[in-house]
Design a protein around this motif. Structure first.
Motif, PDB file in Angstrom:
ATOM      1  N   VAL A 107      25.453  50.699  37.410  1.00 11.13           N
ATOM      2  CA  VAL A 107      26.386  49.637  37.033  1.00 11.13           C
ATOM      3  C   VAL A 107      25.610  48.486  36.402  1.00 11.13           C
ATOM      4  O   VAL A 107      26.034  47.915  35.392  1.00 11.13           O
ATOM      5  N   GLN A 108      24.439  48.166  36.953  1.00 11.46           N
ATOM      6  CA  GLN A 108      23.631  47.077  36.388  1.00 11.46           C
ATOM      7  C   GLN A 108      23.201  47.403  34.967  1.00 11.46           C
ATOM      8  O   GLN A 108      23.199  46.530  34.096  1.00 11.46           O
ATOM      9  N   LEU A 159      25.992  46.606  32.770  1.00 11.90           N
ATOM     10  CA  LEU A 159      26.088  45.152  32.605  1.00 11.90           C
ATOM     11  C   LEU A 159      25.070  44.641  31.596  1.00 11.90           C
ATOM     12  O   LEU A 159      25.333  43.685  30.873  1.00 11.90           O
ATOM     13  N   LEU A 192      36.131  50.068  35.312  1.00 12.50           N
ATOM     14  CA  LEU A 192      35.175  49.186  35.966  1.00 12.50           C
ATOM     15  C   LEU A 192      35.317  47.826  35.327  1.00 12.50           C
ATOM     16  O   LEU A 192      35.351  47.719  34.096  1.00 12.50           O
ATOM     17  N   ASP A 197      34.274  43.561  35.240  1.00 11.09           N
ATOM     18  CA  ASP A 197      33.489  42.381  35.570  1.00 11.09           C
ATOM     19  C   ASP A 197      34.204  41.225  34.878  1.00 11.09           C
ATOM     20  O   ASP A 197      33.814  40.796  33.784  1.00 11.09           O
ATOM     21  N   VAL A 230      32.926  44.998  39.627  1.00 11.33           N
ATOM     22  CA  VAL A 230      31.478  44.960  39.801  1.00 11.33           C
ATOM     23  C   VAL A 230      31.206  44.034  40.989  1.00 11.33           C
ATOM     24  O   VAL A 230      31.750  42.936  41.067  1.00 11.33           O
ATOM     25  N   THR A 231      30.395  44.521  41.920  1.00  8.35           N
ATOM     26  CA  THR A 231      30.017  43.717  43.084  1.00  8.35           C
ATOM     27  C   THR A 231      28.504  43.749  43.236  1.00  8.35           C
ATOM     28  O   THR A 231      27.820  44.580  42.620  1.00  8.35           O
ATOM     29  N   ASN A 253      27.599  47.312  44.457  1.00  5.71           N
ATOM     30  CA  ASN A 253      27.683  48.523  43.644  1.00  5.71           C
ATOM     31  C   ASN A 253      26.834  48.479  42.364  1.00  5.71           C
ATOM     32  O   ASN A 253      26.829  49.437  41.601  1.00  5.71           O
ATOM     33  N   ARG A 254      26.107  47.423  42.140  1.00  5.22           N
ATOM     34  CA  ARG A 254      25.276  47.313  40.929  1.00  5.22           C
ATOM     35  C   ARG A 254      24.194  48.391  40.855  1.00  5.22           C
ATOM     36  O   ARG A 254      23.788  48.786  39.772  1.00  5.22           O
TER      37      ARG A 254
END
Length: 188
Positions: A41-42, A45, A66, A68, A94-95, A98-99
């Motif tokens: 996930v990061q 991002l 997903l 953000d 996104v938390t 979970n990144r």
């Protein structure tokens, strides 16, 4: 930012409605490829993109979103999904937690949570529907089996509150309780 995976899993009309809704939000979004499932996930991002020619062997075949985004945009998005009756059950924000997940693992994790919750909700409803049952109306063997299954159901619901339940266990307990009710009613 909003990321969409496998929009092709939606019906044509729902997919078009979703794309119009996303465009109306004035929030950037992009469609993910199966190769993106191999990113964390990061990495998404950080504007990462997976390899188009590479994908996990067990790629989920569901539509997934997903997000953000701000609470305000989230409210508009959820309102739009409800208004247009777009069935998109797999969504995640996104938390911090979970990144580090690979996107594919996050989707599978959410699918498993959904299986567990659905089984437990059905179990809870079925158990609530049996509160009027009275021992005097049933055979001793049937009542004893029903009571054991009811107790197992109660314990399962308590365990689930603590996060100590798997989807397979929840589905098995639901099945066992359902069978005990059917058996009990057969002994009435």
């Amino acid at each position: 930012m909003i990321w969409m995976y496998n929009m092709d899993a939606l019906a044509d009309e729902a997919r078009l409605d979703l794309m119009n809704l996303l465009n109306a939000l004035d929030e950037p979004w992009r469609q993910l490829s199966p190769g993106d499932l191999l990113l964390t996930v990061q990495e998404l991002l950080d504007n990462g993109q997976g390899q188009l020619n590479k994908e996990p062997e067990d790629a989920p075949d569901v539509a997934f979103m997903l997000m953000d985004i701000s609470d305000e945009v989230l409210d508009k998005l959820l309102d739009g999904l409800r208004e247009k009756a777009i069935d998109l059950p797999y969504k995640a924000m996104v938390t911090a937690n979970n990144r580090s997940y690979l996107l594919g693992d996050l989707v599978r994790h959410i699918q498993e949570e959904d299986r567990e919750v659905r089984a437990l909700v059905k179990l809870q409803r079925l158990m609530a529907g049996t509160t009027a049952f009275e021992e005097k109306d049933y055979s001793p063997e049937g009542w004893q089996a029903f009571q054991a299954a009811y107790k197992q159901g109660q314990e399962a619901l308590e365990r689930a509150k603590k996060g100590d339940m798997t989807p397979d266990e929840a589905e098995t307990i639901l099945k066992n309780f359902n069978l005990s009710v059917l058996s009990l009613l057969g002994h009435a």
